[in-house]
Motif scaffolding. Sequence first.
Motif, mmCIF file in Angstrom:
data_model
loop_
_atom_site.group_PDB
_atom_site.id
_atom_site.type_symbol
_atom_site.label_atom_id
_atom_site.label_comp_id
_atom_site.label_asym_id
_atom_site.label_seq_id
_atom_site.Cartn_x
_atom_site.Cartn_y
_atom_site.Cartn_z
ATOM 1 N N GLU A 212 -69.397 -1.055 48.131
ATOM 2 C CA GLU A 212 -69.249 -1.694 47.072
ATOM 3 C C GLU A 212 -70.740 -2.413 47.142
ATOM 4 N N ARG B 194 -73.549 -0.045 45.620
ATOM 5 C CA ARG B 194 -73.292 0.101 44.254
ATOM 6 C C ARG B 194 -73.876 -0.890 43.388
ATOM 7 N N GLN C 215 -79.198 1.264 45.963
ATOM 8 C CA GLN C 215 -78.695 2.109 45.038
ATOM 9 C C GLN C 215 -79.124 3.431 45.611
ATOM 10 N N VAL D 290 -76.578 5.737 47.497
ATOM 11 C CA VAL D 290 -75.407 6.186 46.991
ATOM 12 C C VAL D 290 -75.605 7.658 46.502
ATOM 13 N N GLU E 236 -69.408 8.772 47.127
ATOM 14 C CA GLU E 236 -68.491 8.477 46.075
ATOM 15 C C GLU E 236 -67.034 8.546 46.333
#
Length: 262
Positions: free
Chosen positions: A163, A166, A172, A175, A180
């Motif tokens: 989290e 994100r 970021q 990610v 995911e």
Amino acid sequence: MSSEPPRIPKVNKKTYHHRLHALQVELVKLQRHLIRSDAKILVLIEGRDTAGKDGVIKRITEHLSPRETRVVALGKPSDRDQSAWYFQRYVPHLPVAQEFVLFNRSWYNRAGVERVMGFASHAQYREFMETVFDFEHMLIRSGIRLVKYYLDITLDEQLKRLEARRTDPLKQWKVSPIDEVAAEHWHDYSVARNEMLARTHHPLSPWTIVRADVKRQARLNLIADLLSRLDYEHKDVDALASDPDIVFGFEPRFITSGLIAS
């Protein structure tokens, strides 16, 4: 039967930076010795997504000579890589004399993400598990000092860190599509990890587990353990104390005892 593992104590920022500085001084001593003795050191850092591999590698390499220190983090294999001998893409990155090389993930991708996500066939996985000892022992016989760490985190901690990736604009870039679905495949990754550790732990190339829910403690204890395993001049043994509840050699019973996250 599983039980509650020992709680990992937090460490305040001042104490953390004081201990980290002392350990980084020891790392510089190690590198001077490595260069003088033409040694070759290879450290594998494995673990689930968000386990803290980048963070501990950054602290290890922060004050080392970039000429003799390399971090290897290979991306998705090319079509050529996929048609080659599996270990071939890793060979050019192995250390030569005077080099300290850290792999941020390694050939153990085949036993983890490739197995779980279906990127490798059962035959490819079986061949890997049957030949990885031979490969590693060839490296050791060639004079490479090989050390293998697995950073272990709990599902709750992984969810928190995913989290954070994100929502934090500075994180970021970390990610990925694999991130995911990491939590969705938690159980599958646990099964793959357990088999990997049990089948590829060997007296010549053993696994060391680092409980990594508390990042600062994981970094300090991994670095201290690594330094304690390597020979170098003017070693400050008092600076290398590590917590056996945080960093410890793998044993199969730890999978069911709760010391390794299920």
